[in-house]
Design a protein around this motif. Structure first.
Motif, mmCIF file in Angstrom:
data_model
loop_
_atom_site.group_PDB
_atom_site.id
_atom_site.type_symbol
_atom_site.label_atom_id
_atom_site.label_comp_id
_atom_site.label_asym_id
_atom_site.label_seq_id
_atom_site.Cartn_x
_atom_site.Cartn_y
_atom_site.Cartn_z
ATOM 1 N N ASN A 20 5.117 7.790 -8.229
ATOM 2 C CA ASN A 20 4.060 7.535 -9.196
ATOM 3 C C ASN A 20 3.216 8.765 -9.506
ATOM 4 O OD1 ASN A 20 4.915 4.911 -9.087
ATOM 5 N ND2 ASN A 20 3.391 4.291 -7.600
ATOM 6 N N GLU B 45 3.944 1.566 -1.061
ATOM 7 C CA GLU B 45 4.623 1.667 -2.362
ATOM 8 C C GLU B 45 3.695 2.244 -3.423
ATOM 9 O OE1 GLU B 45 7.790 0.919 -3.448
ATOM 10 O OE2 GLU B 45 8.329 0.718 -1.329
ATOM 11 N N SER B 46 2.432 1.855 -3.382
ATOM 12 C CA SER B 46 1.493 2.363 -4.392
ATOM 13 C C SER B 46 1.181 3.839 -4.177
ATOM 14 C CB SER B 46 0.209 1.547 -4.386
ATOM 15 O OG SER B 46 -0.526 1.789 -3.205
ATOM 16 N N GLN B 47 1.350 4.331 -2.943
ATOM 17 C CA GLN B 47 1.062 5.722 -2.638
ATOM 18 C C GLN B 47 2.297 6.614 -2.711
ATOM 19 O OE1 GLN B 47 -2.015 6.938 -2.031
ATOM 20 N NE2 GLN B 47 -2.769 4.876 -2.445
ATOM 21 N N CYS C 81 0.837 -1.212 0.000
ATOM 22 C CA CYS C 81 0.000 0.000 0.000
ATOM 23 C C CYS C 81 0.863 1.250 0.000
ATOM 24 C CB CYS C 81 -0.922 -0.010 1.202
ATOM 25 S SG CYS C 81 -2.010 1.414 1.279
#
Length: 79
Positions: free
Chosen positions: A61, A55-57, A53
């Motif tokens: 990105n 890493e995705s935030q 989670c």
């Protein structure tokens, strides 16, 4: 004290409270650590979910457009 009177300003600390994307995963991980007396191996699955989670935030990105107050200052200069 440091701002001009009549200028636009948004308290960005208040905006940070609106969305907490990984809060559910964090509470799951912390409750697992509390029930297992801080045993990291017993909570490996929750740790992996939390890391995914986070890493995705990450900011890698997202496109950075500057802070909201910087953008408001730019608008103010154009007037």
């Amino acid at each position: 004290m440091g701002r001009k009177a009549g200028g636009l300003f948004i308290n960005s600390k208040r905006l940070g409270k609106l969305q907490k994307p990984c809060m559910k995963e964090m509470t799951m991980f912390l409750s697992c650590m509390a029930t297992n007396q801080s045993d990291a191996q017993a909570c490996a699955q929750q740790k992996e979910i939390l890391n995914a989670c986070i890493e995705s935030q990450s900011k890698k990105n997202r496109k950075s457009m500057g802070s909201i107050n910087y953008q408001l200052q730019r608008l103010n200069r154009g007037r």
